[in-house]
Design a protein around this motif. Structure first.
Motif, PDB file in Angstrom:
ATOM      1  N   PHE A 184      -3.538  17.811 -14.868  1.00  0.00           N
ATOM      2  CA  PHE A 184      -4.933  17.833 -15.320  1.00  0.00           C
ATOM      3  C   PHE A 184      -4.995  17.721 -16.839  1.00  0.00           C
ATOM      4  CE2 PHE A 184      -5.549  19.983 -11.195  1.00  0.00           C
ATOM      5  CZ  PHE A 184      -6.538  19.178 -10.696  1.00  0.00           C
ATOM      6  N   GLU A 185      -4.077  18.420 -17.500  1.00  0.00           N
ATOM      7  CA  GLU A 185      -4.079  18.387 -18.960  1.00  0.00           C
ATOM      8  C   GLU A 185      -3.512  17.066 -19.477  1.00  0.00           C
ATOM      9  OE1 GLU A 185      -2.183  22.154 -18.426  1.00  0.00           O
ATOM     10  OE2 GLU A 185      -3.294  22.981 -20.131  1.00  0.00           O
ATOM     11  N   ARG A 186      -2.461  16.567 -18.781  1.00  0.00           N
ATOM     12  CA  ARG A 186      -1.901  15.274 -19.200  1.00  0.00           C
ATOM     13  C   ARG A 186      -2.952  14.176 -19.088  1.00  0.00           C
ATOM     14  NH1 ARG A 186       1.770  18.522 -19.793  1.00  0.00           N
ATOM     15  NH2 ARG A 186       0.330  18.912 -21.502  1.00  0.00           N
ATOM     16  N   ALA A 187      -3.713  14.224 -17.994  1.00  0.00           N
ATOM     17  CA  ALA A 187      -4.740  13.204 -17.778  1.00  0.00           C
ATOM     18  C   ALA A 187      -5.733  13.217 -18.927  1.00  0.00           C
ATOM     19  CB  ALA A 187      -5.455  13.445 -16.458  1.00  0.00           C
ATOM     20  N   ALA A 188      -6.117  14.411 -19.366  1.00  0.00           N
ATOM     21  CA  ALA A 188      -7.072  14.505 -20.465  1.00  0.00           C
ATOM     22  C   ALA A 188      -6.496  13.898 -21.736  1.00  0.00           C
ATOM     23  CB  ALA A 188      -7.456  15.964 -20.694  1.00  0.00           C
ATOM     24  N   GLU A 189      -5.186  14.122 -21.949  1.00  0.00           N
ATOM     25  CA  GLU A 189      -4.556  13.539 -23.143  1.00  0.00           C
ATOM     26  C   GLU A 189      -4.636  12.022 -23.103  1.00  0.00           C
ATOM     27  OE1 GLU A 189      -0.607  14.930 -24.253  1.00  0.00           O
ATOM     28  OE2 GLU A 189      -1.052  16.813 -23.223  1.00  0.00           O
ATOM     29  N   THR A 190      -4.357  11.445 -21.926  1.00  0.00           N
ATOM     30  CA  THR A 190      -4.401   9.983 -21.854  1.00  0.00           C
ATOM     31  C   THR A 190      -5.832   9.480 -21.964  1.00  0.00           C
ATOM     32  OG1 THR A 190      -4.607   9.889 -19.454  1.00  0.00           O
ATOM     33  CG2 THR A 190      -2.383   9.931 -20.339  1.00  0.00           C
ATOM     34  N   LEU A 191      -6.812  10.343 -21.665  1.00  0.00           N
ATOM     35  CA  LEU A 191      -8.206   9.919 -21.778  1.00  0.00           C
ATOM     36  C   LEU A 191      -8.728  10.075 -23.201  1.00  0.00           C
ATOM     37  CD1 LEU A 191      -9.586  11.389 -18.455  1.00  0.00           C
ATOM     38  CD2 LEU A 191      -9.461   8.988 -19.079  1.00  0.00           C
ATOM     39  N   GLY A 192      -7.867  10.521 -24.090  1.00  0.00           N
ATOM     40  CA  GLY A 192      -8.268  10.563 -25.490  1.00  0.00           C
ATOM     41  C   GLY A 192      -8.541  11.953 -26.026  1.00  0.00           C
ATOM     42  N   ALA A 193      -8.115  12.983 -25.329  1.00  0.00           N
ATOM     43  CA  ALA A 193      -8.362  14.334 -25.806  1.00  0.00           C
ATOM     44  C   ALA A 193      -7.187  14.842 -26.628  1.00  0.00           C
ATOM     45  CB  ALA A 193      -8.604  15.264 -24.621  1.00  0.00           C
TER      46      ALA A 193
ATOM     47  N   LYS B  74      -3.619  10.093 -27.005  1.00  0.00           N
ATOM     48  CA  LYS B  74      -5.056   9.815 -27.096  1.00  0.00           C
ATOM     49  C   LYS B  74      -5.351   8.559 -27.908  1.00  0.00           C
ATOM     50  CE  LYS B  74      -6.015  12.994 -30.951  1.00  0.00           C
ATOM     51  NZ  LYS B  74      -6.648  12.116 -31.935  1.00  0.00           N
ATOM     52  N   PHE B  82      -3.410   9.188 -11.880  1.00  0.00           N
ATOM     53  CA  PHE B  82      -2.342  10.054 -11.397  1.00  0.00           C
ATOM     54  C   PHE B  82      -2.335  10.126  -9.875  1.00  0.00           C
ATOM     55  CE2 PHE B  82      -2.983  11.226 -15.698  1.00  0.00           C
ATOM     56  CZ  PHE B  82      -1.802  11.760 -16.157  1.00  0.00           C
ATOM     57  N   TYR B  88     -11.392  16.626 -12.601  1.00  0.00           N
ATOM     58  CA  TYR B  88     -11.708  17.992 -12.985  1.00  0.00           C
ATOM     59  C   TYR B  88     -12.702  18.611 -12.016  1.00  0.00           C
ATOM     60  CZ  TYR B  88      -9.079  16.409 -16.864  1.00  0.00           C
ATOM     61  OH  TYR B  88      -8.056  15.893 -17.598  1.00  0.00           O
ATOM     62  N   LEU B 103     -15.432  11.713 -25.236  1.00  0.00           N
ATOM     63  CA  LEU B 103     -14.479  12.096 -26.268  1.00  0.00           C
ATOM     64  C   LEU B 103     -14.461  11.072 -27.395  1.00  0.00           C
ATOM     65  CD1 LEU B 103     -11.462  13.347 -24.155  1.00  0.00           C
ATOM     66  CD2 LEU B 103     -13.086  14.720 -25.428  1.00  0.00           C
TER      67      LEU B 103
END
Lengths: 284, 395
Positions: A184-193, B74, B82, B88, B103
């Protein structure tokens, strides 16, 4: 969340959409289960019934309006909320460290964190006194530097509450973090977070149920704290005499006040449980 | 949009465990490339290295003209999908899809338009205000795709995106992803362990293998048909194709215009002119011959000009559309490092092969023999594969 967790996180490799197995549920429990269970339930229910039956319902307002009761209520409100806030601010980072980082002596640290849960609270209070008392290991230099004295102060009450209650925060939050799939956190990183955004928008919202449960548990544990408070902070009306201490004192002199204060604590505890049921239990 | 380049990429964990060595792949803009291989072959690691979720120990990775080794995830302008979708649960489908755009501080109106458009393409408009837990597996998969699409990234990275779906849905989503790619034309790097998925989806397929030293993980990268027809070594030959290619040790006999391949009492005659040079040079010696199950057909030896085998079936699997005839030949089974790697993926080892070479033939279901029946199988000798028994390389 339950369903989602089960088929996509716990078993990421599972191929099928997955149907939950139907469990055959017998209509009536057998006697060897039902009888001990009923006795067990009675053990929980009888004391509460006893309290409710003997409670001085008509004089409740007068009794709770007395100085002793008012001061205890005020002090308990302040110290339990204070202890819960400090446990939140310090306990979540501790849980984070224990869950996310590998460092030497981690199992020792975890043992240390859990110690207050199994330690008799009186011993915990005594330990706090030796450490933070005016002659204590840390307390002595602290006093010399700032003039601050923790024992026998409201600050001491809060500290005793943190000591016994924070392990509950650490445990629940660590559990929440551990069951959070890192993807979940990795996905956010790839989404630009960035790191901070991941924390704020993904990690914290996703472990929010655990944090809420942790707050409720630490707060109610701190509210009910007796032994460590008595040993470390004493029993000074208006300064360190919290609800449990006031109940203990009133049992000797003014039984009705003790009953009234007990009633307040029973109602508050029940309210916490009901709130938890919605936020936490149902999602399990 | 942009291509992706792996230039001699390597990955060493903790300074000692090597997972990737010397992988070089050039993916052109708009291409759909599949990384396929058994577990431990490094395919997911390579994908995560492109995403920036793993450090690059050696070599460099480029997205477009930019080396991204030291660029934060990012800032890489990629979108990853995935296996568990990583949607989420505390956000609605709409918010999940808009997450990346928010973002980036994309204007609200544009976010709305892009999410709406992606939802239309993926047919999830009706679910936009639901939470992920209220969706089926296939719908969640689409939302995960939608979240990637709305960002209009330079490339899509997909890590086994279909493996949480049941078999039927997987086939359906497979073709939908294919359609989506031809519609959007975005460079896509796709990881799977399923060779059927790889073959059906990829413009090109890269077959990877777990490594033991510093030879490259990359065994071959080619278009699906090329991989199937001209595998570069035993590993690729055995990995691609289902049922798998049959391998047997055979002795080469040169005889003018016809070369014979002899094994366990059988002899196949092959036109010498059609053979690779490596086979003729090994006259009188042993090589590994590969026969795809579909190179067999029921027939009579008389009409086949010496390219037939008479066998006794030990098991016949009737599928209706085709039938699999299993039989054994009294030759020790082919065991090389490549074969062992393939067996490990199936959870067996070389000892389980016994001392015979087992064959599977795919035949016309109308002519399938009964179990134990003696059968004549004609072999299409133009479709044989020849391998060096030591190196496993194609001759």
């Amino acid at each position: 969340m339950t369903e989602y967790h089960e088929d996509s996180i716990r078993n990421p490799s599972r191929r099928s959409g997955g149907r939950s197995r139907t469990v055959r549920r017998p209509r009536r429990p057998p006697a060897f289960i039902a009888i001990p269970a009923a006795i067990g339930l009675a053990l929980f229910a009888l004391p509460v019934l006893g309290l409710l039956g003997r409670a001085p319902w008509r004089r409740l307002a007068t009794l709770l309006g007395s100085d002793l009761a008012q001061e205890a209520l005020r002090l308990s409100a302040i110290s339990s909320v204070g202890a819960a806030i400090i446990s939140l601010l310090l306990g979540v980072p501790v849980a984070w460290m224990l869950c996310r980082y590998d460092f030497p002596g981690r199992s020792l640290v975890r043992g240390l964190v859990l110690l207050p849960m199994v330690l008799p609270p009186v011993v915990g209070g005594a330990a706090l006194l030796f450490a933070l008392g005016r002659r204590g290991l840390v307390g002595s230099p602290l006093y010399e530097a700032t003039g601050l004295v923790l024992p026998f102060s409201t600050g001491g009450v809060i500290l005793a509450g943190v000591f016994v209650a924070m392990p509950l925060m650490v445990l629940t939050v660590e559990g929440g973090l551990r069951s959070l799939d890192h993807r979940f956190e990795r996905a956010a990183e790839t989404l630009g977070a960035g790191r901070w955004t991941v924390l704020r928008r993904v990690t914290i919202p996703m472990i929010a149920p655990s944090i809420v449960a942790g707050i409720a548990l630490t707060w109610s544990r701190a509210l009910g704290e007796f032994g460590a408070t008595l040993t470390f902070a004493g029993n000074l009306q208006g300064r360190t005499q919290t609800l449990p201490l006031a109940v203990f004192v009133a049992l000797e002199s003014d039984r009705d006040t003790a009953l009234a204060l007990s009633l307040v604590m029973v109602i508050v505890s029940l309210a916490v449980l009901v709130a938890l049921r919605d936020r936490w239990w149902r999602s399990r | 949009m942009a291509g992706i380049t792996f230039d001699a990429v390597g990955k060493i964990y903790g300074g000692e465990t090597r997972a990737i060595a010397d992988v070089s792949i050039d993916i052109t803009d708009g291409e759909f490339v599949v990384l396929v291989g058994p577990s431990g072959c490094g395919k997911s690691t390579l994908l995560r290295m492109v995403a920036g979720l793993e450090d690059i120990t050696e070599g460099k990775i480029m997205i477009g003209d930019r080396v991204v080794n030291d660029v934060a995830p990012k800032d890489r302008d990629i979108a990853m999908v995935f296996q568990n979708y990583a949607l989420y649960p505390h956000m609605t489908v709409r918010d999940n899809m808009a997450f990346g755009l928010k973002l980036r501080k994309t204007p609200k109106k544009e976010i709305e338009e892009r999410v709406g458009e992606a939802a239309r393409i993926l047919e999830i408009t009706d679910y936009l205000d639901r939470k992920p837990k209220a969706l089926s597996g296939g719908q969640r998969q689409r939302v995960a795709m939608g979240r990637a699409i709305v960002r209009e990234p330079a490339a899509f990275l997909m890590d086994e995106p279909l493996s949480n779906l049941d078999a039927k849905l997987r086939v359906q989503m497979r073709s939908e992803l294919g359609l989506l790619h031809s519609r959007l034309g975005t460079t896509t790097l796709y990881v799977t362990h399923d060779q059927v998925e790889a073959m059906t989806m990829g413009d090109r397929v890269a077959v990877l293998k777990a490594i033991t030293d510093t030879e490259s993980n990359l065994q071959q990268i080619a278009a699906p048909r090329e991989l199937y027809d001209r595998p570069r070594n035993l590993f690729v030959a055995g990995f691609i194709g289902s049922p798998a290619m049959n391998f047997v040790y055979a002795t080469v006999g040169a005889d003018g215009t016809t070369t014979t391949l002899d094994f366990g009492g059988h002899s196949l005659a092959v036109n010498s002119g059609a053979l690779p040079d490596g086979v003729a040079q090994r006259s009188g010696r042993e090589i590994v011959v590969g026969v795809r199950p579909e190179a067999f057909e029921i027939g009579s030896a008389a009409g086949a000009g010496g390219s037939a085998m008479t066998v006794t079936s030990s098991l016949v699997e009737q599928l209706g559309s085709e039938a699999y005839v299993h039989f054994a030949v009294p030759v020790r089974p082919v065991v090389t490092a490549d074969i062992e790697a393939l067996l490990a993926e199936e959870g067996t080892d070389a000892a389980a092969l016994g001392d015979e070479t087992k064959f599977t033939a795919r035949v016309n279901p109308d002519h399938a023999p009964r179990v134990g029946q003696s059968t004549e199988l004609v072999v299409d000798t133009t479709k044989l594969h020849y391998f060096d028994p030591e190196t496993g390389d194609t001759l």
